[in-house]
Design a protein around this motif. Sequence first.
Motif, PDB file in Angstrom:
ATOM      1  N   CYS A 190      89.305 -48.544 -20.193  1.00  0.00           N
ATOM      2  CA  CYS A 190      89.846 -48.591 -21.631  1.00  0.00           C
ATOM      3  C   CYS A 190      89.703 -50.178 -21.880  1.00  0.00           C
ATOM      4  CB  CYS A 190      91.230 -48.104 -21.742  1.00  0.00           C
ATOM      5  SG  CYS A 190      91.771 -48.150 -23.399  1.00  0.00           S
ATOM      6  N   GLY A 191      88.986 -50.314 -22.731  1.00  0.00           N
ATOM      7  CA  GLY A 191      88.807 -51.748 -23.280  1.00  0.00           C
ATOM      8  C   GLY A 191      87.767 -52.661 -22.703  1.00  0.00           C
ATOM      9  N   ALA A 192      86.897 -52.012 -21.627  1.00  0.00           N
ATOM     10  CA  ALA A 192      85.899 -52.577 -21.333  1.00  0.00           C
ATOM     11  C   ALA A 192      84.653 -52.741 -22.317  1.00  0.00           C
ATOM     12  CB  ALA A 192      85.073 -51.624 -20.113  1.00  0.00           C
ATOM     13  N   PRO A 193      84.086 -54.020 -22.143  1.00  0.00           N
ATOM     14  CA  PRO A 193      82.886 -54.241 -23.196  1.00  0.00           C
ATOM     15  C   PRO A 193      81.687 -53.477 -23.301  1.00  0.00           C
ATOM     16  CG  PRO A 193      83.042 -55.959 -21.523  1.00  0.00           C
ATOM     17  CD  PRO A 193      84.119 -55.098 -21.083  1.00  0.00           C
ATOM     18  N   LEU A 194      81.136 -52.925 -24.505  1.00  0.00           N
ATOM     19  CA  LEU A 194      80.107 -52.243 -24.647  1.00  0.00           C
ATOM     20  C   LEU A 194      79.217 -52.979 -25.511  1.00  0.00           C
ATOM     21  CD1 LEU A 194      81.149 -48.457 -24.372  1.00  0.00           C
ATOM     22  CD2 LEU A 194      80.362 -49.775 -22.517  1.00  0.00           C
ATOM     23  N   MET A 195      77.621 -52.779 -25.203  1.00  0.00           N
ATOM     24  CA  MET A 195      76.775 -52.948 -26.181  1.00  0.00           C
ATOM     25  C   MET A 195      76.078 -51.919 -26.703  1.00  0.00           C
ATOM     26  SD  MET A 195      74.938 -56.554 -24.498  1.00  0.00           S
ATOM     27  CE  MET A 195      74.786 -55.677 -23.135  1.00  0.00           C
ATOM     28  N   GLU A 196      76.239 -51.321 -27.812  1.00  0.00           N
ATOM     29  CA  GLU A 196      75.639 -49.988 -28.284  1.00  0.00           C
ATOM     30  C   GLU A 196      74.409 -50.432 -28.947  1.00  0.00           C
ATOM     31  OE1 GLU A 196      76.268 -46.705 -31.481  1.00  0.00           O
ATOM     32  OE2 GLU A 196      78.068 -47.064 -30.343  1.00  0.00           O
ATOM     33  N   ILE A 197      73.405 -50.131 -28.226  1.00  0.00           N
ATOM     34  CA  ILE A 197      72.066 -50.107 -28.870  1.00  0.00           C
ATOM     35  C   ILE A 197      71.227 -49.032 -29.341  1.00  0.00           C
ATOM     36  CG2 ILE A 197      69.757 -51.121 -28.122  1.00  0.00           C
ATOM     37  CD1 ILE A 197      71.109 -52.342 -25.682  1.00  0.00           C
ATOM     38  N   VAL A 198      71.044 -49.372 -30.640  1.00  0.00           N
ATOM     39  CA  VAL A 198      70.578 -47.731 -31.309  1.00  0.00           C
ATOM     40  C   VAL A 198      69.189 -48.330 -31.915  1.00  0.00           C
ATOM     41  CG1 VAL A 198      71.229 -46.532 -33.288  1.00  0.00           C
ATOM     42  CG2 VAL A 198      73.171 -47.518 -32.172  1.00  0.00           C
ATOM     43  N   THR A 199      68.346 -47.344 -31.581  1.00  0.00           N
ATOM     44  CA  THR A 199      66.976 -47.190 -32.151  1.00  0.00           C
ATOM     45  C   THR A 199      66.816 -46.348 -33.236  1.00  0.00           C
ATOM     46  OG1 THR A 199      66.060 -45.431 -30.894  1.00  0.00           O
ATOM     47  CG2 THR A 199      66.238 -47.388 -29.553  1.00  0.00           C
ATOM     48  N   GLN A 200      65.819 -46.556 -33.916  1.00  0.00           N
ATOM     49  CA  GLN A 200      65.209 -45.843 -34.798  1.00  0.00           C
ATOM     50  C   GLN A 200      64.580 -44.305 -34.281  1.00  0.00           C
ATOM     51  OE1 GLN A 200      65.665 -45.867 -38.223  1.00  0.00           O
ATOM     52  NE2 GLN A 200      65.906 -47.990 -38.549  1.00  0.00           N
ATOM     53  N   PRO A 201      64.472 -43.354 -34.932  1.00  0.00           N
ATOM     54  CA  PRO A 201      64.009 -42.139 -34.283  1.00  0.00           C
ATOM     55  C   PRO A 201      62.450 -42.046 -34.139  1.00  0.00           C
ATOM     56  CG  PRO A 201      64.503 -41.600 -36.783  1.00  0.00           C
ATOM     57  CD  PRO A 201      64.937 -43.010 -36.366  1.00  0.00           C
ATOM     58  N   ASP A 202      61.925 -43.247 -33.029  1.00  0.00           N
ATOM     59  CA  ASP A 202      60.424 -43.223 -33.196  1.00  0.00           C
ATOM     60  C   ASP A 202      59.938 -42.716 -31.793  1.00  0.00           C
ATOM     61  OD1 ASP A 202      60.808 -44.584 -35.574  1.00  0.00           O
ATOM     62  OD2 ASP A 202      60.414 -46.713 -34.180  1.00  0.00           O
TER      63      ASP A 202
END
Length: 610
Positions: free
Chosen positions: A171-183
């Motif tokens: 809980c509280g761990a740092p995350l990078m959320e990488i979101v792409t386009q639907p390609d």
Amino acid sequence: MTLAAVRLNKFPWIPVVGVEIHAQVNSLSKLFSSAPNSNPSKSSLNSNFDLFDVSMPGSLPKLNEYCVKSAVKTSLALGLNVNKVSVFDRKHYFYADLPAGYQITQQRMPLASGGQMSYPVYTRNNRSQSALSEMSVRFDRLQLEHDSAKTVNVPSSNDQNEIVLIDMNRCGAPLMEIVTQPDFQFGYQVAAFVKEVMSILRSVNTCECKFHEGTIRVDTSVSVHRPDSFPPHCLHPQMTSQKVPYRDKQPKLQIDGVSEDGQDLRNLISFKCNVEELDSNCSPEVDSQQLLGGTIVEIKNINSIKFLTEAIDFEILRQIEIYEGASQYDKPALVENETRAYNSSAERKTVAMRDKTKVHDYRFLPETNLPPLVLKSTPSDQSGLPDVVISDIRNSIPQLPAGIRNQLAADFNLTSHSFGVLSEYQLFDLFNHLVKFSTPEVTILNANTMLSWVLNTLMVQARPALKRDFLFQIDAQLIHLSNLKDKNFIDSGHILRAVQLLQKMDDVSRDQLRDLSVFKHWLSDQRCVIKIPNDETKILFEEFCSQNLERLKLVSEEFENGANIDTVSLLSCIKYHKLSNKFGRKTKFQHDADFAFSLFLRKLNELKSS
């Protein structure tokens, strides 16, 4: 081409796939607290958390600047556009693993947005012919957020209900959320993209990218569409090169990715339209039920490249079968807008988790305890975090995998197959390390030998028992094995056997074998050297064939009549390997395995044609 691609050649459907990657920053502390950000599997339960992580009254978040630096470095390495100003928001939802009842994320103004990245795609067809192409993907965003706790479901004593246990270490761990386009369209494309992202994150040292430890997780959204069920400008430009055959009664549409007024609409994941809105060229024979499609299904928390490919391909086929069945029997399509999980057990299919037909209101609100995150573009900027300067971070980025690939391909004239092996198993950094570590005068022959006989043999034949990180620990021994292979001191079978023995040794004993003379003596003691010349091996092989003729005939009967047995087919035959091991016991494994393989191949083809 994957199973989904082969199946789609029979149906006029276009799959659309988007990806979300959750990568955990390899920082010492968590994103908003000073609690250790350690591997949960290596810590005792509920031991690494602070007051803020468990939402104790009066506790306040304090932003970890190292995580901000890592996210900026990752954004620049991937090709995203870093925003000078970003803000944090509260995403409200109520689960047992979220003590505060909300997650701190960056919904409205993320740290980075836009941009695109190219990645290599390596494929093999049924004839084992290699093909290497380059594709691109557009990014939607990269945002910082903190992770939730880990839930563990255990059966209760009465076996009716499960007990949910919570481990707060994550809980509280740092995350990078990488979101792409639907390609994307198929699973192998997404797998190639995720491999490239993992290589980049490792090269900039922002994430360890270990699926088995949960430091990286992948979510995908999958939908399928009929090419004529929505305007052509809603398809993505990359999909124009992947032609899907049409039925005779359906029109062929031009796909340009731009609307009539010039507006770019390629970032739409789906487009809902009525039959009346279709182009007038559409066939009137097409039933309205056949035009259904575009329902998005999300697959959560996929923790393996292999499972990622399987999950996407299965989901594409599942949706097509539902739509085709609905069209055939004039029934409504039953693809639900839902969240599914991939069952990686014997069933190998996606299973429903929860329904998404009702839009969940996350009630995004500004995080009032955190000011806007302002970054410095250059050191001379007056405002912004003093230690987070975008230009300095950009200059600190090392050579990325794409540059390493181009350099190695130019220096050592790598073939497309060799290039594909390195791409498929994410071994460019290891290959580059071995080349630099060996000698300054590495020739093209030695480099390709190292690739073909060391990396290819180990990763293809020993996977998954052989871990990628272990190869870095035996870099000196791998170089010795490659040089000894050049001198015909050992063969590929000896390489595999030697590495398997090294894997069973402790670190101290293994390090003693980094010296070449000690290592050669050890190989001799372990019967991992060639001591029998080929002439004698041929005589022993003839004796072996006369004693095991019936077994050889059984092996030859495993293959279809007509064409000769090729190398790939023979290597995939279990009965051959058992027979080969029996011949090895006859020679005490001191023969040249490659020469013996050629003898086996010739003998089996003779028996097959007789």
